[in-house]
Motif scaffolding. Structure first.
Motif, PDB file in Angstrom:
ATOM      1  N   TRP A 128       0.855  -1.179   0.000  1.00 52.88           N
ATOM      2  CA  TRP A 128       0.000   0.000   0.000  1.00 52.88           C
ATOM      3  C   TRP A 128       0.898   1.237   0.000  1.00 52.88           C
ATOM      4  O   TRP A 128       1.856   1.312   0.777  1.00 52.88           O
ATOM      5  N   GLN A 164      -2.580   3.892  -3.531  1.00 48.53           N
ATOM      6  CA  GLN A 164      -2.574   2.827  -4.526  1.00 48.53           C
ATOM      7  C   GLN A 164      -2.130   1.524  -3.865  1.00 48.53           C
ATOM      8  O   GLN A 164      -1.287   1.513  -2.962  1.00 48.53           O
ATOM      9  N   HIS A 188      -5.627  -1.339  -7.148  1.00 49.06           N
ATOM     10  CA  HIS A 188      -6.657  -0.456  -6.610  1.00 49.06           C
ATOM     11  C   HIS A 188      -6.061   0.929  -6.419  1.00 49.06           C
ATOM     12  O   HIS A 188      -4.972   1.063  -5.858  1.00 49.06           O
ATOM     13  N   SER A 189      -6.771   1.938  -6.917  1.00 51.56           N
ATOM     14  CA  SER A 189      -6.393   3.339  -6.693  1.00 51.56           C
ATOM     15  C   SER A 189      -7.632   4.047  -6.176  1.00 51.56           C
ATOM     16  O   SER A 189      -8.694   3.949  -6.797  1.00 51.56           O
ATOM     17  N   PHE A 190      -7.504   4.730  -5.070  1.00 48.64           N
ATOM     18  CA  PHE A 190      -8.688   5.359  -4.495  1.00 48.64           C
ATOM     19  C   PHE A 190      -8.269   6.514  -3.599  1.00 48.64           C
ATOM     20  O   PHE A 190      -7.092   6.646  -3.232  1.00 48.64           O
ATOM     21  N   ASP A 195     -11.363  -6.755   0.237  1.00 48.04           N
ATOM     22  CA  ASP A 195     -12.258  -6.218  -0.800  1.00 48.04           C
ATOM     23  C   ASP A 195     -12.282  -4.690  -0.806  1.00 48.04           C
ATOM     24  O   ASP A 195     -13.072  -4.106  -1.531  1.00 48.04           O
ATOM     25  N   PHE A 196     -11.438  -4.065  -0.011  1.00 46.89           N
ATOM     26  CA  PHE A 196     -11.294  -2.603   0.034  1.00 46.89           C
ATOM     27  C   PHE A 196     -12.564  -1.888   0.494  1.00 46.89           C
ATOM     28  O   PHE A 196     -12.757  -0.709   0.216  1.00 46.89           O
TER      29      PHE A 196
END
Lengths: 124, 411
Positions: free
Chosen positions: B325, B337, B348-350, B385-386
């Protein structure tokens, strides 16, 4: 003094006033909202290296005593262009020259503190 | 005049309620006290394995949190300037040592939610560490440059090791890491060296010096304590010292990294302290480059370069090593990310909030806590699962430190 000379002086005075006015328009004092953003930027993000109290860290102290002997123009240039050979990056992508000038003026006077909950949020 | 230690302990419980503004907790109230027990004077009996601290950098306070129920238990105030604060834990899990920017070193009792001891040990500090045997707390300082050693129980000073790398020249110290055999490794930003100090006889420290390269900006001990790595700002590469074979000296790895390309501006210095050893590789933030680097931890050859959306600050490995991370420097600090170390893809980018400063995994990595300074919030997320699991209000939160660090090398 004869009339042509007086006229001349009057025109010169007017031009000078206009010139000062133009200079002011080019480097306005940031709006209160922008000032709040700049205080936040300096304390939190410049503070990453210079410390939130601006007393220094990897970057030097930015106290009024530390900056007193340095000309504004050189300090503004450091803020905008950084200092090669040191970790200090240039911030010109995020700051105008007048904003950098305002920051330097504030630093030399003793930088304003952050408000208690900054930026404002419902959670604090 | 300080009251005696025993006195403090008995006073502490009642003072704790008065001194700490308790933060509302979403979890149900603790179980009833034993019949006849003094309900308000005795903290509820509990373990320490899920406790931690969240730094509130602008207000000089910390929140005591627990990650089983994802809740805040108390706020403890009066810790000074907590920009760039760092926390280490006693081996029994009861105490946290908080190192502040202003040189404050505060021993916090996690069970009683109060300050047990506090000293101002330097003018400008960026962190510290705790010895293998848990008896020595060591601070790393910019001013005066060097490390200082304290009794972990009382915070009484034991030794002072100025980082004087040349006559009259004292360096700022970065990257302090505890090592086996009561040793500590650290790097001298101004002195361009790595120092290893042996504190097995703490009153008579002995220090060995190694060349590092130009401007080491942070250091990292591998989780087994064998290698110390110092990232370099002033040149390409990372300096590496094998502590099983210190006689071989330090050497540089990744020296050809980024050769010939212009460095991007670094608006916040990356941190190497992330436990980012995963699957036989070490994952490091590039400096001046928007990339994550993987290095084989045997051959020390570069094995991957993952393009990222900004300058990485922390690259933290999930404890099982499957994910890294990453958070970012200004102006990309609203983003996180996640990289899969197996496929080497960003999966995953958030944006968890504004100005993300730190991330901390639960001990086995099912969840991650993320601080969003300018959202005044800590977000708890599933790493599987974020999905968000909880949001905790906090004032300008920065570092998040869980007590299991007290059981690990190099934290």
């Amino acid at each position: 003094m004869d009339r042509p000379v007086l006229l001349h002086v009057a025109i010169l005075l007017a031009l000078t006033a206009l010139g000062v006015g133009t200079a002011r328009a080019a480097s306005p004092t940031p709006s209160p909202a922008r000032q709040a953003q700049l205080i936040h930027l300096v304390r939190q993000d410049c503070g990453a290296c210079h410390g939130m109290q601006l007393s220094g860290g990897l970057g030097p102290s930015l106290s009024p005593a530390q900056l007193a002997d340095r000309p504004d123009s050189s300090l503004v240039a450091t803020v905008l262009q950084g200092r090669p050979g040191t970790p200090m990056p240039g911030w010109q992508a995020f700051l105008s020259a007048s904003e950098a000038g305002w920051i330097i003026t504030q630093l030399k006077q003793g930088f304003p503190p952050l408000p208690p909950c900054d930026p404002p949020a419902a959670t604090c | 005049m300080r009251p005696t230690r025993r006195h403090l302990l008995s006073l502490g419980a009642s003072l704790a309620l008065a001194a700490c503004a308790h933060v509302p907790s979403p979890s149900p109230s603790p179980s009833s006290p034993p019949a006849g027990g003094p309900a308000q004077d005795t903290p509820p009996l509990r373990g320490t394995g899920d406790l931690g601290l969240v730094i509130e950098r602008a207000s000089g306070s910390v929140q005591l949190v627990e990650h089983s129920g994802r809740s805040a238990l108390a706020r403890i105030t009066g810790l000074g300037d907590l920009s760039h604060a760092h926390v280490v834990f006693s081996r029994d899990g009861r105490y946290a040592y908080v190192f502040g920017r202003d040189g404050g070193l505060t021993k916090v009792d996690l069970l009683e939610a109060r300050i047990d001891a506090r000293v101002i040990q330097a003018g400008n500090s960026i962190g510290g560490s705790i010895s293998q045997d848990g008896r020595l707390v060591v601070a790393q300082n910019y001013s005066p440059g060097g490390i200082r050693v304290f009794d972990a129980r009382t915070l009484a000073p034991i030794a002072d090791i100025p980082a004087e790398y040349a006559p009259g020249k004292v360096s700022r110290v970065v990257g302090l890491a505890d090592l086996p055999d009561q040793r500590f490794a650290y790097a001298l930003f101004d002195g361009n060296e790595i120092w290893v100090t042996d504190l097995s006889d703490p009153v008579h420290p002995s220090t060995t010096r190694y060349p590092a390269g130009r401007q080491p900006y942070d250091g990292l001990a591998t989780p087994d304590g064998r290698y110390f790595l110092a990232g370099l700002f002033g040149e390409d590469g990372v300096s590496l010292l094998d502590l099983w074979h210190p006689e071989r000296g330090s050497r540089k790895i990744l020296t050809d990294y980024g050769q010939g390309s212009e460095k991007l501006p670094v608006y916040k210095m990356p941190h190497l302290r992330g436990w980012a050893q995963a699957g036989g590789e070490i994952w490091l933030p590039g400096v001046g480059r928007h990339e994550l680097l993987a290095v084989d931890a045997r051959s020390w050859q570069q094995t991957a370069r993952i393009p990222l959306l900004g300058q990485p600050v922390f690259a933290m490995a999930r404890p099982d090593g499957r994910q890294i991370w990453v958070n970012f420097a200004f102006p990309d600090n609203d983003w996180v990310q996640v990289i899969d170390t197996d496929t080497r893809q960003v999966i995953h980018s958030f944006s968890p909030g504004k100005a993300v400063l730190h991330m901390e995994f639960t001990p086995r990595g099912d969840e991650v806590w993320i601080s969003a300074r300018d959202s005044h919030e800590v977000l708890v997320m599933s790493t599987r699962d974020f999905s968000p699991r909880a949001r905790l209000p906090a004032q300008s939160p920065s570092g998040i430190f869980f007590g299991h660090r007290g059981q690990r090398i190099g934290m």
